[in-house]
Scaffold this motif. Sequence first.
Motif, PDB file in Angstrom:
ATOM      1  N   LEU A  92     -13.386  21.444  17.813  1.00 55.97           N
ATOM      2  CA  LEU A  92     -12.751  20.987  18.745  1.00 55.97           C
ATOM      3  C   LEU A  92     -13.031  19.493  18.965  1.00 55.97           C
ATOM      4  CD1 LEU A  92     -12.056  24.391  21.826  1.00 55.97           C
ATOM      5  CD2 LEU A  92     -10.684  23.514  19.448  1.00 55.97           C
ATOM      6  N   ALA A  93     -13.717  19.356  19.380  1.00 55.04           N
ATOM      7  CA  ALA A  93     -14.006  17.600  19.468  1.00 55.04           C
ATOM      8  C   ALA A  93     -14.163  17.091  18.099  1.00 55.04           C
ATOM      9  CB  ALA A  93     -15.438  17.407  19.774  1.00 55.04           C
ATOM     10  N   THR A  94     -14.454  17.607  17.282  1.00 50.65           N
ATOM     11  CA  THR A  94     -14.520  16.938  16.117  1.00 50.65           C
ATOM     12  C   THR A  94     -13.073  16.355  14.998  1.00 50.65           C
ATOM     13  OG1 THR A  94     -15.733  19.320  15.368  1.00 50.65           O
ATOM     14  CG2 THR A  94     -16.943  17.004  15.955  1.00 50.65           C
ATOM     15  N   ASN A  95     -12.285  18.371  15.513  1.00 46.51           N
ATOM     16  CA  ASN A  95     -11.167  17.762  14.989  1.00 46.51           C
ATOM     17  C   ASN A  95     -10.036  17.737  15.414  1.00 46.51           C
ATOM     18  OD1 ASN A  95     -12.127  18.738  11.856  1.00 46.51           O
ATOM     19  ND2 ASN A  95     -12.890  19.826  13.509  1.00 46.51           N
ATOM     20  N   HIS A  96      -9.455  17.488  16.571  1.00 44.68           N
ATOM     21  CA  HIS A  96      -8.641  17.850  17.019  1.00 44.68           C
ATOM     22  C   HIS A  96      -8.554  16.252  18.355  1.00 44.68           C
ATOM     23  CE1 HIS A  96      -7.875  22.685  17.722  1.00 44.68           C
ATOM     24  NE2 HIS A  96      -8.121  22.029  16.261  1.00 44.68           N
ATOM     25  N   VAL A  97      -7.240  15.884  17.981  1.00 48.65           N
ATOM     26  CA  VAL A  97      -7.179  14.577  18.563  1.00 48.65           C
ATOM     27  C   VAL A  97      -6.979  13.960  20.560  1.00 48.65           C
ATOM     28  CG1 VAL A  97      -5.367  12.611  18.822  1.00 48.65           C
ATOM     29  CG2 VAL A  97      -5.904  13.439  16.667  1.00 48.65           C
ATOM     30  N   ARG A 122      -8.846  25.155  11.692  1.00 51.10           N
ATOM     31  CA  ARG A 122      -8.632  25.803  10.899  1.00 51.10           C
ATOM     32  C   ARG A 122      -9.905  25.825   8.889  1.00 51.10           C
ATOM     33  NH1 ARG A 122      -5.290  21.504   8.159  1.00 51.10           N
ATOM     34  NH2 ARG A 122      -6.615  20.369   8.941  1.00 51.10           N
ATOM     35  N   THR A 123     -10.261  26.815   8.360  1.00 50.20           N
ATOM     36  CA  THR A 123     -11.280  26.436   7.584  1.00 50.20           C
ATOM     37  C   THR A 123     -11.958  25.481   7.198  1.00 50.20           C
ATOM     38  OG1 THR A 123     -10.235  28.351   6.740  1.00 50.20           O
ATOM     39  CG2 THR A 123     -12.506  27.784   5.915  1.00 50.20           C
ATOM     40  N   GLU A 124     -11.088  24.489   6.915  1.00 47.09           N
ATOM     41  CA  GLU A 124     -11.532  22.883   5.514  1.00 47.09           C
ATOM     42  C   GLU A 124     -12.689  21.844   7.403  1.00 47.09           C
ATOM     43  OE1 GLU A 124      -7.233  23.328   5.717  1.00 47.09           O
ATOM     44  OE2 GLU A 124      -8.239  24.560   5.979  1.00 47.09           O
ATOM     45  N   ASP A 125     -11.630  22.357   8.697  1.00 46.73           N
ATOM     46  CA  ASP A 125     -12.353  21.643  10.089  1.00 46.73           C
ATOM     47  C   ASP A 125     -12.890  22.309  10.370  1.00 46.73           C
ATOM     48  OD1 ASP A 125      -9.462  20.926  10.567  1.00 46.73           O
ATOM     49  OD2 ASP A 125      -9.153  22.309  12.077  1.00 46.73           O
ATOM     50  N   VAL A 133     -18.363  11.196  15.071  1.00 47.60           N
ATOM     51  CA  VAL A 133     -19.392  11.333  15.553  1.00 47.60           C
ATOM     52  C   VAL A 133     -19.414  10.501  16.837  1.00 47.60           C
ATOM     53  CG1 VAL A 133     -21.407   9.677  15.909  1.00 47.60           C
ATOM     54  CG2 VAL A 133     -20.975  10.509  13.263  1.00 47.60           C
ATOM     55  N   THR A 134     -18.566   9.777  17.655  1.00 50.01           N
ATOM     56  CA  THR A 134     -18.063   9.890  18.448  1.00 50.01           C
ATOM     57  C   THR A 134     -17.797  11.005  19.460  1.00 50.01           C
ATOM     58  OG1 THR A 134     -17.858   7.609  18.115  1.00 50.01           O
ATOM     59  CG2 THR A 134     -16.884   8.296  19.992  1.00 50.01           C
ATOM     60  N   ARG A 135     -17.022  11.670  19.202  1.00 51.20           N
ATOM     61  CA  ARG A 135     -16.545  13.486  19.913  1.00 51.20           C
ATOM     62  C   ARG A 135     -17.830  13.617  20.726  1.00 51.20           C
ATOM     63  NH1 ARG A 135     -11.144  14.919  20.093  1.00 51.20           N
ATOM     64  NH2 ARG A 135     -10.400  13.368  21.264  1.00 51.20           N
ATOM     65  N   VAL A 136     -18.523  13.858  19.112  1.00 51.39           N
ATOM     66  CA  VAL A 136     -19.680  14.895  19.499  1.00 51.39           C
ATOM     67  C   VAL A 136     -20.763  13.772  20.596  1.00 51.39           C
ATOM     68  CG1 VAL A 136     -22.207  15.910  18.502  1.00 51.39           C
ATOM     69  CG2 VAL A 136     -19.978  15.572  17.416  1.00 51.39           C
ATOM     70  N   GLY A 137     -21.100  12.668  20.593  1.00 52.62           N
ATOM     71  CA  GLY A 137     -21.652  11.839  21.557  1.00 52.62           C
ATOM     72  C   GLY A 137     -21.168  12.565  23.573  1.00 52.62           C
ATOM     73  N   LYS A 186     -16.272   0.998  14.800  1.00 49.46           N
ATOM     74  CA  LYS A 186     -15.547   0.914  15.680  1.00 49.46           C
ATOM     75  C   LYS A 186     -14.030   1.208  16.493  1.00 49.46           C
ATOM     76  CE  LYS A 186     -17.801  -3.767  17.015  1.00 49.46           C
ATOM     77  NZ  LYS A 186     -17.461  -4.708  17.500  1.00 49.46           N
ATOM     78  N   LYS A 187     -12.993   1.387  15.221  1.00 52.60           N
ATOM     79  CA  LYS A 187     -11.921   2.000  15.452  1.00 52.60           C
ATOM     80  C   LYS A 187     -11.970   3.789  15.657  1.00 52.60           C
ATOM     81  CE  LYS A 187      -9.790  -1.887  13.283  1.00 52.60           C
ATOM     82  NZ  LYS A 187      -9.802  -2.838  11.424  1.00 52.60           N
ATOM     83  N   GLY A 188     -12.816   3.904  14.608  1.00 56.90           N
ATOM     84  CA  GLY A 188     -12.633   5.657  15.007  1.00 56.90           C
ATOM     85  C   GLY A 188     -13.457   6.151  16.716  1.00 56.90           C
ATOM     86  N   GLY A 189     -14.261   4.923  16.457  1.00 56.04           N
ATOM     87  CA  GLY A 189     -14.922   5.450  17.763  1.00 56.04           C
ATOM     88  C   GLY A 189     -14.055   5.225  19.069  1.00 56.04           C
ATOM     89  N   VAL A 190     -13.248   4.095  18.638  1.00 55.73           N
ATOM     90  CA  VAL A 190     -12.401   3.488  20.612  1.00 55.73           C
ATOM     91  C   VAL A 190     -11.153   5.090  20.588  1.00 55.73           C
ATOM     92  CG1 VAL A 190     -12.785   1.467  20.578  1.00 55.73           C
ATOM     93  CG2 VAL A 190     -11.036   1.712  19.106  1.00 55.73           C
ATOM     94  N   PHE A 191     -10.779   5.173  19.449  1.00 58.42           N
ATOM     95  CA  PHE A 191      -9.559   6.643  18.919  1.00 58.42           C
ATOM     96  C   PHE A 191      -9.873   7.629  20.155  1.00 58.42           C
ATOM     97  CE2 PHE A 191      -7.157   9.419  16.181  1.00 58.42           C
ATOM     98  CZ  PHE A 191      -5.964   9.021  17.437  1.00 58.42           C
ATOM     99  N   ALA A 192     -11.421   7.977  19.288  1.00 57.82           N
ATOM    100  CA  ALA A 192     -11.853   8.711  19.840  1.00 57.82           C
ATOM    101  C   ALA A 192     -11.936   9.480  21.459  1.00 57.82           C
ATOM    102  CB  ALA A 192     -12.925   9.633  19.244  1.00 57.82           C
ATOM    103  N   SER A 193     -12.869   8.411  21.872  1.00 56.44           N
ATOM    104  CA  SER A 193     -13.575   8.037  23.651  1.00 56.44           C
ATOM    105  C   SER A 193     -12.572   6.912  24.378  1.00 56.44           C
ATOM    106  CB  SER A 193     -14.642   8.214  23.422  1.00 56.44           C
ATOM    107  OG  SER A 193     -14.902   8.015  24.845  1.00 56.44           O
ATOM    108  N   SER A 194     -11.833   7.357  25.491  1.00 58.90           N
ATOM    109  CA  SER A 194     -11.885   6.196  26.534  1.00 58.90           C
ATOM    110  C   SER A 194     -13.564   5.753  27.077  1.00 58.90           C
ATOM    111  CB  SER A 194     -10.823   6.990  27.537  1.00 58.90           C
ATOM    112  OG  SER A 194      -9.333   7.486  26.525  1.00 58.90           O
ATOM    113  N   SER A 195     -14.224   6.409  26.825  1.00 59.55           N
ATOM    114  CA  SER A 195     -15.188   5.509  26.970  1.00 59.55           C
ATOM    115  C   SER A 195     -15.713   4.963  25.974  1.00 59.55           C
ATOM    116  CB  SER A 195     -15.805   6.803  28.052  1.00 59.55           C
ATOM    117  OG  SER A 195     -14.939   7.283  28.610  1.00 59.55           O
TER     118      SER A 195
END
Lengths: 187, 457
Positions: A176-181, B3-6, B254-258, B319-328
């Motif tokens: 969920l974290a890696t795929n859902h915005v 989804r399967t692809e996810d 990667v940021t989301r996982v962190g 940075k662009k990917g990371g800041v969209f993933a997290s507000s922290s």
Amino acid sequence: MPADFVLTVMSRDRVGIVAGLTEAIVELGGNIDAISQTVMKGYFTIIVTVQFANGVTADELASAVRHSGASGELEVSVKERRGAKTAPVPAGADRFILTISGPDRPGIIHRITSYLASRGINIEDLYAYSESEGFILMAQLEVPPGPEVERLQMDVEGLWPAGRMQVTLQHENIFLATNHVDFRQDL
Amino acid sequence: MLRTEDIMSTLRMFQEEHLDVRTVTLGINLLDCIDPDVSQLCRKVELKIRRRAGSMVRDCEEVSARYGIPVVNKRLAVSPVSALSAGGGEEAFFRIAQSLNRAAEEVGVDLVGGFTALVQKGMTPAERALIRSVPRALSRTDRLCCGINVASTAAGINVDAINLAAEVILETADRTADRGGFGAAKMTVFANIPEDNPFMAGAYLGYGEADCVVNIGVSGPGVVKRAIERLLEQDEEADLGDIAEQIKKTSFRVTRVGELIGRDVAARLGVEFGIVDLSLAPTPRVGDSVGEILHAMGVTRLGSPGSTAAVALLNDAVKKGGVFASSSVGGLSGAFIPVSEDSALGDAVQAGDLTLEKLEAMTSVCSVGLDMVAVPGDTDAATIAALIADEMSIGVVNRKTTSVRIIPVPGKKAGEVAVFGGLFGRSAILPIRPVGEGASFVQRGGRIPAPIQALNN
């Protein structure tokens, strides 16, 4: 008298099956709670939960849906929902995604599902297919608190000779974290 | 609904790209441990670390098992130690260093940062004493790390502090000559040091932070490298915009996982979650290298023209990917280019492709500076100070963090190899042009004033 049903329909796939069966439900005065529908290798299946406030019976619903298709086309089953509206999963259960891949041979799904049942692990969603590159299964599981994930994964790997099947077991939140915005962690 | 692809794309990150969390760093405020009696102060420091971090390693391991994601390093970052003792002198700071090291060992963390002084504008006697105690402290401990902030965009560059730091680096290397001067690898000199950086050697808990806070360093560069390779396998005509997009998407995941791991660890410890640091931190392991990312992007010889642009693209997309993933997002959040810790960079240095000057140019567009650079043991303090001053000026003028972690390797000359072992790796010793006798620029001391904040051309 209000009634609450689970409806399943299976048939060879064609355009318009959902439109037809939902029309039948609307004409009976029903309100659909949830739908899950898929087409696999040309066959259509759907599961619908639906509520009626006007005393419609299970037989009336099944008949109306059956008649939304051609004669003998739709295999319809209706059950009344009673008691708890969710599956009896132990409190604190975590959702995990299990994937198994490897060469296809008879009995893979039976072996894994039997093991999961023996551990009290509920399967909430299951998807599997076989193609030229081999077999793959993905299952969304509700794992009761207790067994360590690593141990569980090793147990599942141990269901087959070493190296035959590749098994992964990851917490649902990872996906969920890696795929859902809009994912927000709910600890 | 997944989804399967996810599911498959996320699984690839684990199976092919070795996704991990590079560090969980627990910041602990030690200002409430201040006591005029140094023995009492040390006792309180050890007690507080035991109390707040006692279960940290176990909690990290449980979270790691829950999600199936390795947490590579567990670390502590404490309040600037220079603030803990006003009048105890070097001996007091040495004793605090020993206490920090002992407590870190006891709770099982890899490193503890915060042996820190913030001297960008001037030095108190305590800060001077702390800096002078660094050689003894770093040579007699194995987990302690030191960061000295000598410059900021707001305050300018404290050249007196740079000169002192250069002497301290040389003395620390000398005191650890039997380990190739390794003590100097645990000391970093900064401009614009961040208060929430989870990476060593510069991690500390800033004055603006909570009493205890968990900061996270995301997975290493291997994930990004593999994502680029996969893109180019699927589309060999992909242009640089496509590569930037691929890096951005990978950084998001990667940021989301962190953040997922960090929030869970923080909840278990009963402390606040702080930030995710997006920095790509390489290790000497092949496949876990920022240099290899540049190779994958098409920079064949690291250090050749194009290298700086490639690093800039990488850093910005991360940075662009990371800041969209997290507000922290916080900390350093850029690509590290630590020479000895990155096998591809080390090879480029060995081949003579990557020079000190080119590394310096690359640090102007990425985090975090001249990092893990081995230089000849006979390099003089004035030359090291001048090198630090150059790197600090890049940070100060560009309003970014820069740093210098340089290791004068006793008894070795340019071209020879320094081996630090483990995550610290190995590297050919880079030649460094001495400032020459009579050169007095940095030795004049004083401060280089803060740069103008307008007319930005």
